[in-house]
Scaffold this motif. Structure first.
Motif, PDB file in Angstrom:
ATOM      1  N   ALA A 181      32.404  44.211  31.771  1.00  0.00           N
ATOM      2  CA  ALA A 181      33.596  44.766  31.589  1.00  0.00           C
ATOM      3  C   ALA A 181      34.668  43.529  31.690  1.00  0.00           C
ATOM      4  O   ALA A 181      34.078  43.005  33.471  1.00  0.00           O
ATOM      5  N   PHE A 182      34.908  42.965  30.946  1.00  0.00           N
ATOM      6  CA  PHE A 182      36.134  41.625  31.483  1.00  0.00           C
ATOM      7  C   PHE A 182      37.935  42.640  31.837  1.00  0.00           C
ATOM      8  O   PHE A 182      37.804  43.223  31.025  1.00  0.00           O
ATOM      9  N   ILE A 183      38.519  42.311  32.965  1.00  0.00           N
ATOM     10  CA  ILE A 183      38.710  42.871  33.609  1.00  0.00           C
ATOM     11  C   ILE A 183      40.576  42.111  33.559  1.00  0.00           C
ATOM     12  O   ILE A 183      40.710  41.136  34.470  1.00  0.00           O
ATOM     13  N   ALA A 184      41.948  42.577  33.443  1.00  0.00           N
ATOM     14  CA  ALA A 184      42.961  41.704  33.279  1.00  0.00           C
ATOM     15  C   ALA A 184      43.540  42.163  34.580  1.00  0.00           C
ATOM     16  O   ALA A 184      43.288  42.801  35.865  1.00  0.00           O
ATOM     17  N   ASP A 185      44.234  41.539  35.216  1.00  0.00           N
ATOM     18  CA  ASP A 185      45.357  41.613  36.469  1.00  0.00           C
ATOM     19  C   ASP A 185      45.484  43.275  36.856  1.00  0.00           C
ATOM     20  O   ASP A 185      45.573  43.316  38.210  1.00  0.00           O
ATOM     21  N   ASP A 186      46.025  43.435  35.843  1.00  0.00           N
ATOM     22  CA  ASP A 186      46.184  45.091  35.905  1.00  0.00           C
ATOM     23  C   ASP A 186      45.574  46.327  35.987  1.00  0.00           C
ATOM     24  O   ASP A 186      45.838  46.922  35.853  1.00  0.00           O
ATOM     25  N   GLY A 187      44.133  45.664  35.576  1.00  0.00           N
ATOM     26  CA  GLY A 187      43.093  46.816  35.796  1.00  0.00           C
ATOM     27  C   GLY A 187      42.610  46.813  34.080  1.00  0.00           C
ATOM     28  O   GLY A 187      41.199  47.487  34.697  1.00  0.00           O
ATOM     29  N   LYS A 188      43.034  46.836  33.964  1.00  0.00           N
ATOM     30  CA  LYS A 188      42.680  47.108  31.792  1.00  0.00           C
ATOM     31  C   LYS A 188      41.959  46.485  31.787  1.00  0.00           C
ATOM     32  O   LYS A 188      41.631  45.029  31.972  1.00  0.00           O
ATOM     33  N   ILE A 189      40.590  46.691  31.261  1.00  0.00           N
ATOM     34  CA  ILE A 189      39.623  46.230  30.583  1.00  0.00           C
ATOM     35  C   ILE A 189      40.040  45.898  29.312  1.00  0.00           C
ATOM     36  O   ILE A 189      40.625  46.621  28.501  1.00  0.00           O
ATOM     37  N   VAL A 190      39.750  44.882  28.408  1.00  0.00           N
ATOM     38  CA  VAL A 190      39.788  43.268  27.996  1.00  0.00           C
ATOM     39  C   VAL A 190      39.009  43.686  26.811  1.00  0.00           C
ATOM     40  O   VAL A 190      39.144  44.126  25.593  1.00  0.00           O
ATOM     41  N   ASN A 191      37.544  43.487  27.322  1.00  0.00           N
ATOM     42  CA  ASN A 191      36.874  44.184  26.163  1.00  0.00           C
ATOM     43  C   ASN A 191      35.356  43.968  26.810  1.00  0.00           C
ATOM     44  O   ASN A 191      35.420  43.279  28.341  1.00  0.00           O
ATOM     45  N   ILE A 192      34.544  44.723  26.962  1.00  0.00           N
ATOM     46  CA  ILE A 192      33.027  44.845  27.091  1.00  0.00           C
ATOM     47  C   ILE A 192      32.094  44.401  26.490  1.00  0.00           C
ATOM     48  O   ILE A 192      31.828  43.998  24.949  1.00  0.00           O
ATOM     49  N   GLU A 193      30.623  43.448  26.710  1.00  0.00           N
ATOM     50  CA  GLU A 193      30.091  42.807  26.332  1.00  0.00           C
ATOM     51  C   GLU A 193      28.595  43.583  26.615  1.00  0.00           C
ATOM     52  O   GLU A 193      28.829  43.878  27.978  1.00  0.00           O
ATOM     53  N   GLU A 194      27.550  44.001  25.865  1.00  0.00           N
ATOM     54  CA  GLU A 194      26.026  43.986  26.294  1.00  0.00           C
ATOM     55  C   GLU A 194      25.406  42.768  26.309  1.00  0.00           C
ATOM     56  O   GLU A 194      25.673  42.224  25.532  1.00  0.00           O
ATOM     57  N   MET A 195      24.633  42.902  27.300  1.00  0.00           N
ATOM     58  CA  MET A 195      23.570  41.682  27.335  1.00  0.00           C
ATOM     59  C   MET A 195      22.492  41.609  27.656  1.00  0.00           C
ATOM     60  O   MET A 195      22.060  42.462  28.190  1.00  0.00           O
ATOM     61  N   GLN A 196      21.764  40.750  27.137  1.00  0.00           N
ATOM     62  CA  GLN A 196      20.407  41.110  26.965  1.00  0.00           C
ATOM     63  C   GLN A 196      19.909  40.295  28.181  1.00  0.00           C
ATOM     64  O   GLN A 196      20.018  38.802  28.709  1.00  0.00           O
TER      65      GLN A 196
END
Length: 153
Positions: A94-109
């Protein structure tokens, strides 16, 4: 004799319950652990906030307890991309902004070199076991609390 068997049974049960924690402690490379929260979930996250800790990340680990992960903290907001070279377990990030909101989530193999990048410049990224976020219906816009605060440039 009966009391002795009860005591041994309790010790055995305790050992079984603690074995995942003991295994996790053996692979933890001495990074600080912080508690994060999202909704009703608590996360025990190793803190990767130095260049060396971020470089190694979760490489060469073969397992991770279900509510544990690694929080990557960068000095600058940017498009910090991740890959899975030498990473033995599949992960979600999960990539997270400074305010704690998740920007996007990626699944990684596991064991791949595909880039996984944020959709906006971020300072934080949280790696968890694969599908941890989707299994709990944690989506972009959800908030992660407990992030360490840094002096913002």
């Amino acid at each position: 004799m009966h009391k002795f068997i009860k005591i041994i049974s309790k010790l055995f049960a305790t050992t079984l319950l603690l074995s995942p924690v003991i295994a996790w402690a053996q692979v933890n490379i001495g990074l600080p652990i912080i508690e994060l929260k999202t909704g009703i979930y608590r996360i025990q996250a190793e803190l990767a906030d130095t260049p060396k800790a971020r470089e190694v990340g979760l490489m060469n680990r073969t397992s991770m307890p279900s509510n544990s992960g690694m929080l990557f903290v960068f000095e600058q907001k940017a498009g910090h991309c991740f890959w899975m070279n030498n990473t033995k377990i599949p992960l979600s990030i999960a990539f997270i902004a400074d305010d704690g909101k998740i920007v996007n989530i990626e699944e990684m193999q596991a064991e791949t070199t595909n880039n996984h990048c944020p959709k906006a410049a971020v300072r934080y990224a949280l790696e968890m076991n694969k599908q941890w976020f989707s299994d709990r219906v944690i989506v972009p816009g959800s908030v992660i609390s407990g992030l360490p605060r840094r002096e913002l440039p």
